[in-house]
Design a protein around this motif. Structure first.
Motif, PDB file in Angstrom:
ATOM      1  N   SER A   1      44.419  73.577  90.473  1.00  0.00           N
ATOM      2  CA  SER A   1      44.158  75.023  90.442  1.00  0.00           C
ATOM      3  C   SER A   1      42.670  75.339  90.505  1.00  0.00           C
ATOM      4  N   PHE A   2      41.812  74.363  90.201  1.00  0.00           N
ATOM      5  CA  PHE A   2      40.363  74.537  90.340  1.00  0.00           C
ATOM      6  C   PHE A   2      39.928  74.527  91.812  1.00  0.00           C
ATOM      7  N   LYS A   3      40.786  73.958  92.685  1.00  0.00           N
ATOM      8  CA  LYS A   3      40.498  73.832  94.120  1.00  0.00           C
ATOM      9  C   LYS A   3      39.264  72.974  94.389  1.00  0.00           C
ATOM     10  N   VAL A   4      39.082  71.928  93.575  1.00  0.00           N
ATOM     11  CA  VAL A   4      38.013  70.965  93.808  1.00  0.00           C
ATOM     12  C   VAL A   4      38.602  69.567  93.643  1.00  0.00           C
ATOM     13  N   GLY A   5      37.841  68.558  94.075  1.00  0.00           N
ATOM     14  CA  GLY A   5      38.277  67.175  93.867  1.00  0.00           C
ATOM     15  C   GLY A   5      38.312  66.365  95.140  1.00  0.00           C
ATOM     16  N   GLY A   6      37.830  65.133  95.060  1.00  0.00           N
ATOM     17  CA  GLY A   6      37.842  64.225  96.195  1.00  0.00           C
ATOM     18  C   GLY A   6      39.233  63.644  96.429  1.00  0.00           C
TER      19      GLY A   6
ATOM     20  N   LEU B   1      42.004  86.039  86.865  1.00  0.00           N
ATOM     21  CA  LEU B   1      43.081  85.412  87.642  1.00  0.00           C
ATOM     22  C   LEU B   1      42.796  85.390  89.136  1.00  0.00           C
ATOM     23  N   GLU B   2      41.797  86.157  89.572  1.00  0.00           N
ATOM     24  CA  GLU B   2      41.493  86.234  91.004  1.00  0.00           C
ATOM     25  C   GLU B   2      40.676  85.044  91.493  1.00  0.00           C
ATOM     26  N   TYR B   3      40.221  84.180  90.568  1.00  0.00           N
ATOM     27  CA  TYR B   3      39.427  83.005  90.947  1.00  0.00           C
ATOM     28  C   TYR B   3      40.117  81.712  90.522  1.00  0.00           C
ATOM     29  N   PRO B   4      39.902  80.628  91.273  1.00  0.00           N
ATOM     30  CA  PRO B   4      40.437  79.336  90.848  1.00  0.00           C
ATOM     31  C   PRO B   4      39.822  78.901  89.517  1.00  0.00           C
ATOM     32  N   SER B   5      40.661  78.402  88.624  1.00  0.00           N
ATOM     33  CA  SER B   5      40.195  77.892  87.332  1.00  0.00           C
ATOM     34  C   SER B   5      41.264  76.963  86.789  1.00  0.00           C
ATOM     35  N   ALA B   6      41.020  76.431  85.607  1.00  0.00           N
ATOM     36  CA  ALA B   6      42.042  75.625  84.930  1.00  0.00           C
ATOM     37  C   ALA B   6      42.442  76.305  83.630  1.00  0.00           C
TER      38      ALA B   6
ATOM     39  N   GLY C   1      35.851  82.184  78.010  1.00  0.00           N
ATOM     40  CA  GLY C   1      36.532  80.916  77.769  1.00  0.00           C
ATOM     41  C   GLY C   1      36.948  80.223  79.051  1.00  0.00           C
ATOM     42  N   PHE C   2      36.794  80.928  80.186  1.00  0.00           N
ATOM     43  CA  PHE C   2      37.172  80.384  81.486  1.00  0.00           C
ATOM     44  C   PHE C   2      35.928  80.005  82.279  1.00  0.00           C
ATOM     45  N   ILE C   3      35.928  78.805  82.850  1.00  0.00           N
ATOM     46  CA  ILE C   3      34.967  78.473  83.897  1.00  0.00           C
ATOM     47  C   ILE C   3      35.720  78.615  85.212  1.00  0.00           C
ATOM     48  N   ILE C   4      35.111  79.337  86.152  1.00  0.00           N
ATOM     49  CA  ILE C   4      35.804  79.659  87.402  1.00  0.00           C
ATOM     50  C   ILE C   4      35.049  79.097  88.601  1.00  0.00           C
TER      51      ILE C   4
END
Length: 305
Positions: free
Chosen positions: A31-36, A220-225, A262-265
């Motif tokens: 859900s963060f939309k990151v990662g190799g 909720l409009e941004y990717p986060s965990a 509390g959210f990093i986006i």
């Protein structure tokens, strides 16, 4: 070069090409939309396929990691060596009286909706939680004064040796963001939720109210965990972060949400390193200002680039 390519070809023979992917970018699965990339991504369709994949991985000394919806997961930019087993195709759910039996890959929001449809109360809190049943049980997911421990009856898991085990509520040892599943690295195949008959109008009203509150207060409009940090005893992580003057601070496209600290986006093109560096800034600053240690709720796996 993918060192597990030959092994992946063996998996294809009995799982099918549609269930095995090589060098799969994990940003497609979190859900963060990151990662190799992960060397091999497997999406088993049955409990036996999960068991066989784990047994084969162990037999060949290949590391493996099991995920659900990837909603509480941060994969580093260098990706993951070995196998990720994603349970998204274990998605069957049935209602038996006041019980809901759901496979590990079913979204928690889906069973909340199904419960409401059958006038069963107890899972309203889960309506906006994006995780899977397996992930929710592993972390004892909760929100708005509700949590999985209040409604779980039992769970079918598989241990690291490939044994199927039925765990009672007591066996699950559910606490704040912890469980015996996490402690022993079990894989959740199925969960039984024990609910109660309720008033349909009140159930839907509660779900609507929680949905409105989430939309108003969460980015909720941004990717986060979701919530990045666990709640420190006696404190609220979001308030500590805000009182430290960190709301809106960013590293690259990773930002402490201005809507909910509390959210990093991910504002668009954040890397896992951006997010990890920002986590470190937050932890260090809160420690300096309040002498409180913040621990991540999000699980972090993989290698740096």
């Amino acid at each position: 070069m993918n060192q597990y390519k030959d092994f992946a070809m063996e998996l294809v023979k009995w799982l099918g090409e549609e269930n095995v992917k090589i060098d799969e970018p994990m940003k497609k699965h979190t859900s963060f939309k990151v990662g190799g990339p992960v060397d091999v991504l497997v999406t088993p369709e049955t409990y036996d396929q999960v068991k066989e994949t784990i047994e084969l991985a162990k037999k060949n000394n290949i590391p493996y990691f099991v995920i659900g919806n990837g909603s509480n997961l941060l994969v580093k930019d260098g990706g993951v060596r070995g196998i990720i087993i994603k349970l998204c195709k274990l998605d069957k759910v049935t209602v038996e009286g006041e019980n809901i039996i759901a496979q590990g890959g079913v979204l928690l929001s889906k069973i909340s909706s199904l419960a409401a449809k059958h006038s069963l109360t107890g899972l309203e809190f889960a309506s906006g939680i994006p995780g899977s049943v397996g992930g929710a049980l592993t972390m004892n997911a909760g929100a708005y004064n509700g949590e999985v421990s209040q409604v779980i009856e039992s769970s079918l898991v598989i241990d690291k040796q490939g044994n199927f085990i039925r765990l009672s509520k007591e066996d699950l040892e559910l606490g704040y963001r912890m469980s015996s599943i996490l402690k022993h690295s079990y894989t959740v195949l199925e969960a039984v939720f024990k609910l109660k008959k309720g008033d349909s109008e009140k159930i839907y009203a509660r779900i609507d109210d929680l949905g409105r509150r989430r939309r108003e207060k969460q980015p909720l409009e941004y990717p986060s965990a979701g919530s990045t940090f666990k709640r420190p005893e006696g404190y609220f992580a979001a308030k500590l972060i805000e009182d430290s003057g960190l709301k809106g601070i960013h590293v690259g496209d990773a930002e402490v949400s201005q809507k909910h600290s509390g959210f990093i986006i991910n504002k668009g093109n954040a890397t896992a390193k951006d997010i990890l560096d920002l986590i470190e800034v937050v932890q260090r600053t809160v420690k300096e200002k309040f002498d409180v240690d913040l621990h991540t709720e999000v699980m972090i796996i993989g290698q740096d680039k």
